[in-house]
Design a protein around this motif. Structure first.
Motif, PDB file in Angstrom:
ATOM      1  N   ASP A  61     -25.175  60.452  16.249  1.00 31.81           N
ATOM      2  CA  ASP A  61     -23.803  60.295  15.754  1.00 31.81           C
ATOM      3  C   ASP A  61     -23.540  58.823  15.476  1.00 31.81           C
ATOM      4  O   ASP A  61     -23.384  58.015  16.389  1.00 31.81           O
ATOM      5  CB  ASP A  61     -22.816  60.842  16.798  1.00 31.81           C
ATOM      6  N   GLU A  69     -26.282  72.126  28.001  1.00 31.53           N
ATOM      7  CA  GLU A  69     -25.267  71.589  27.094  1.00 31.53           C
ATOM      8  C   GLU A  69     -25.303  70.059  27.080  1.00 31.53           C
ATOM      9  O   GLU A  69     -25.199  69.431  26.013  1.00 31.53           O
ATOM     10  CB  GLU A  69     -23.868  72.069  27.493  1.00 31.53           C
ATOM     11  N   ARG A  78     -25.849  67.763  23.908  1.00 34.72           N
ATOM     12  CA  ARG A  78     -24.818  66.782  23.556  1.00 34.72           C
ATOM     13  C   ARG A  78     -25.396  65.376  23.486  1.00 34.72           C
ATOM     14  O   ARG A  78     -25.045  64.579  22.608  1.00 34.72           O
ATOM     15  CB  ARG A  78     -23.688  66.820  24.593  1.00 34.72           C
ATOM     16  N   TRP A 129     -21.195  73.599  18.700  1.00 34.37           N
ATOM     17  CA  TRP A 129     -21.000  74.046  20.077  1.00 34.37           C
ATOM     18  C   TRP A 129     -20.635  75.527  20.120  1.00 34.37           C
ATOM     19  O   TRP A 129     -21.178  76.299  20.912  1.00 34.37           O
ATOM     20  CB  TRP A 129     -19.924  73.188  20.738  1.00 34.37           C
ATOM     21  N   PHE A 189     -27.205  65.045  20.296  1.00 38.00           N
ATOM     22  CA  PHE A 189     -26.236  64.969  19.197  1.00 38.00           C
ATOM     23  C   PHE A 189     -25.644  63.565  19.115  1.00 38.00           C
ATOM     24  O   PHE A 189     -25.581  62.967  18.025  1.00 38.00           O
ATOM     25  CB  PHE A 189     -25.135  66.007  19.413  1.00 38.00           C
ATOM     26  N   ASP A 190     -25.212  63.020  20.258  1.00 42.26           N
ATOM     27  CA  ASP A 190     -24.591  61.694  20.271  1.00 42.26           C
ATOM     28  C   ASP A 190     -25.558  60.603  19.831  1.00 42.26           C
ATOM     29  O   ASP A 190     -25.156  59.591  19.248  1.00 42.26           O
ATOM     30  CB  ASP A 190     -24.055  61.373  21.666  1.00 42.26           C
ATOM     31  N   TRP A 194     -19.576  68.607  15.715  1.00 43.27           N
ATOM     32  CA  TRP A 194     -19.968  69.054  17.053  1.00 43.27           C
ATOM     33  C   TRP A 194     -19.282  70.359  17.452  1.00 43.27           C
ATOM     34  O   TRP A 194     -19.925  71.267  17.985  1.00 43.27           O
ATOM     35  CB  TRP A 194     -19.682  67.968  18.089  1.00 43.27           C
ATOM     36  N   ASN A 195     -17.984  70.474  17.248  1.00 43.59           N
ATOM     37  CA  ASN A 195     -17.269  71.671  17.689  1.00 43.59           C
ATOM     38  C   ASN A 195     -17.831  72.932  17.044  1.00 43.59           C
ATOM     39  O   ASN A 195     -17.933  73.979  17.684  1.00 43.59           O
ATOM     40  CB  ASN A 195     -15.773  71.534  17.371  1.00 43.59           C
ATOM     41  N   PHE A 230     -29.346  67.122  12.167  1.00 42.81           N
ATOM     42  CA  PHE A 230     -29.153  68.459  12.735  1.00 42.81           C
ATOM     43  C   PHE A 230     -30.471  69.229  12.774  1.00 42.81           C
ATOM     44  O   PHE A 230     -30.836  69.828  13.790  1.00 42.81           O
ATOM     45  CB  PHE A 230     -28.106  69.209  11.918  1.00 42.81           C
ATOM     46  N   GLY A 273     -17.924  62.621  16.206  1.00 45.02           N
ATOM     47  CA  GLY A 273     -18.356  63.985  16.479  1.00 45.02           C
ATOM     48  C   GLY A 273     -19.014  64.673  15.310  1.00 45.02           C
ATOM     49  O   GLY A 273     -18.896  65.898  15.173  1.00 45.02           O
ATOM     50  N   LYS A 329     -14.543  58.521  21.273  1.00 47.39           N
ATOM     51  CA  LYS A 329     -15.405  59.447  21.991  1.00 47.39           C
ATOM     52  C   LYS A 329     -16.004  58.713  23.188  1.00 47.39           C
ATOM     53  O   LYS A 329     -16.764  57.762  23.034  1.00 47.39           O
ATOM     54  CB  LYS A 329     -16.518  59.970  21.085  1.00 47.39           C
TER      55      LYS A 329
END
Length: 593
Positions: A423, A412, A416, A467, A419-420, A463-464, A436, A429, A371
């Motif tokens: 992670d 976004e 992101r 998203w 989120f990262d 993540w997907n 969360f 991801g 990533k």
């Protein structure tokens, strides 16, 4: 005859063979269909034998010279701090304006020379790998359409060339020559106005670049990279006396030595004097050595996750990710994510720790092997080194606006980044359920209870999945959906440069007899449109289409019937930066190998 004399004779013989050609070796070629079927029994031509013998001699001599400390001198500045040559011997200050003729130095210890060689190539390096790295100069293409590009002759050093190429484009496209500070200029607008519908790349603009301007951009790029490696305190420039006596004057002071410069102006002076050396067959290797010494061998090993492995990977001699990261960020880390990841028990792995001038995208991310973090994905300038499994190329834009984000994209990016930060999978991801809940609380994301339960049905959040949930959530609730309608990002143009010579199937002239078709580096104009970031059903409605430059139409995005999307591995790389991007080009597909 002594061993040293024999080694020097081998090198001189190789150099004499080199100078007989008067030109750089032929670019690395892609095999034609006829060549690919030829057997090993075909008789080797005298010219091919000469080139092969020359490469073998140069590789053998180069290996011996790199470990012979008696030919390497260290020329230092006074009060230098940082590089490994610190506090060794006494040197003459290289203050701005002083002549270098009277500089003195000390020999690089044999153990340190051996360490440098081992760090780069490891033990038992093959002759083929040495040949690749000892047969690649830093030279611009002679082809008018790709005259701004550095040509690759052999496999292996592409990672070094691609990184330098990125900085060269920064200075050619975005930096006025009279200042050292890069700022956006009107080159992109000029390119858009002058492009012809029949010409897929801004060939007329790049062909107008003078050799002097390209050389200045190259020198400034090399200086910036070396100072970046030297923590902006010093740049170490390695030189090798590889030029014959009659041309030595063109590279004043091109002895076997290492110059340490504490000012950029002085580094530029030294690099300008040594350009013939860096254009020689040892140029790419010498620049890599310079970068390693600028960083400091001990510091380089501290940067790496596994310092026992060579920087040039076996068995094919490719530049490692550590080499590319060193040249782009100044740190020889092995990873491309942001920051570092704590593995527990005092162990961690390091990624990119700061913003960069030139970014990085990789096909491996599209295959879920890694990533790439926001530092490399969103560089200061719209220029990216592109990595595949075996090669590095360059992607760039003429307009800095491709980096600008609208309100939804900013939102976004904010999500992101949060989120990262949680992670801990090394870019896999996914995050924990606890992380969360922390993110949606901090960012005021008001998901329905059923959706939260659905996302938390396992022990981790992907993540997907998050998203897509945010795409269906209105902005007023902290999501990414605009209730006013599907508005997408304007289309734009990206340009892809591959320095390896390729035969263009659509544009090549038919060859007759045994003539070899002319092969050149490739520069491809890629038209990119970004669909609206809504649900999959809404994405199929009214995709924006990029207008063709050079026509009477406005360059603004037009909503019309979408052009059929074209696909190549480069598109997968582009989509790691712009998800769901639709790409089109004229002629052959851009190649990242």
């Amino acid at each position: 005859m002594s061993i040293v004399d024999q080694e020097d004779e081998d090198l001189q013989m190789a150099l004499r063979l080199s100078m007989q050609q008067h030109e750089s070796p032929e670019p690395k070629r892609s095999k034609s269909k006829e060549d690919s079927g030829a057997g090993d029994s075909a008789e080797e031509s005298p010219e091919a034998k000469t080139r092969r013998r020359q490469r073998e001699l140069m590789a053998a001599a180069a290996e011996k010279r790199m470990v012979a400390s008696s030919i390497v001198e260290v020329v230092e500045d006074v009060d230098i701090v940082g590089p490994d040559v610190e506090d060794k011997g006494k040197g003459v200050s290289l203050d701005e304006g002083e002549s270098k003729d009277g500089d003195s130095g000390v020999e690089l210890p044999l153990a340190e020379a051996n360490q440098l060689f081992s760090m780069i190539f490891g033990e038992g390096v093959s002759k083929d790998v040495l040949t690749q790295w000892c047969n690649q100069g830093i030279r611009f293409s002679s082809d008018p359409e790709t005259s701004m590009g550095l040509v690759q002759h052999e496999g292996g050093p592409c990672g070094v060339l691609a990184a330098i190429q990125g900085f060269v484009l920064k200075y050619l496209l975005f930096s006025p020559e009279e200042t050292g500070n890069a700022v956006p200029n009107n080159f992109s607008n000029l390119a858009i106005r002058r492009e012809s519908k029949s010409v897929p790349v801004p060939a007329d603009i790049f062909s107008s670049l003078s050799e002097e301007r390209k050389s200045r951009a190259l020198v400034r790029s090399m200086s910036e990279i070396l100072f970046l490696c030297g923590s902006n305190k010093a740049a170490v420039i390695a030189s090798l006396n590889v030029l014959p006596d009659e041309t030595a004057g063109a590279a004043q002071g091109s002895e076997d030595e290492i110059n340490t410069c504490t000012s950029r102006s002085r580094a530029i002076q030294v690099l300008e004097a040594l350009l013939p050396v860096f254009r020689s067959r040892f140029g790419a290797l010498l620049f890599l050595i310079s970068a390693l010494l600028s960083r400091g061998l001990h510091t380089v090993q501290e940067d790496r996750d596994d310092p026992s492995q060579p920087l040039v990977t076996a068995p094919f001699g490719h530049a490692s990710q550590e080499i590319v990261n060193l040249l782009l960020s100044g740190n020889a880390v092995a990873n491309v994510f942001d920051g570092k990841i704590d593995l527990g028990d005092g162990m961690s792995v390091k990624g990119i720790s700061t913003t960069v001038q030139v970014g990085f995208l990789t096909l491996l991310e599209s295959l879920n092997y890694c990533k790439v973090g926001q530092y490399l994905k969103c560089p200061n300038w719209p220029i990216w080194v592109v990595g595949s499994e075996s090669h590095y190329t360059v992607l760039f834009a003429l307009d800095t606006k491709v980096q600008e984000e609208n309100e939804l994209e900013n939102r976004e990016s904010q999500i992101r980044k949060a989120f990262d930060a949680h992670d801990q999978s090394g870019g896999g991801g996914f995050i924990s359920v606890e992380a969360f809940h922390q993110i949606i609380k901090e960012l005021r994301i008001n998901l329905a209870r059923e959706k939260v339960d659905q996302l938390c049905s396992t022990d981790f959040i992907v993540w997907n999945e998050l998203w897509h949930a945010l795409l269906d959530l209105d902005q007023s609730l902290g999501g990414l959906k605009d209730p006013t309608g599907p508005t997408g990002k304007e289309g734009f143009h990206l340009y892809h440069f591959n320095g390896i010579a390729k035969l263009s199937a659509s544009g090549s002239q038919a060859s007759s007899g045994n003539e070899i078709p002319i092969q050149r580096p490739r520069l491809t104009n890629v038209r990119v449109t970004i669909p609206p970031r809504w649900t999959s059903e809404e994405m199929t409605v009214s995709l924006p289409v990029v207008s063709t430059p050079g026509t009477n139409e406005s360059n603004a995005t037009q909503v019309s019937c979408p052009q059929p999307a074209q696909h190549a591995p480069l598109v997968d790389c582009i989509r790691t930066r712009w998800p769901s991007a639709v790409c089109n080009w004229d002629g052959d597909a851009p190649s990242i190998v």
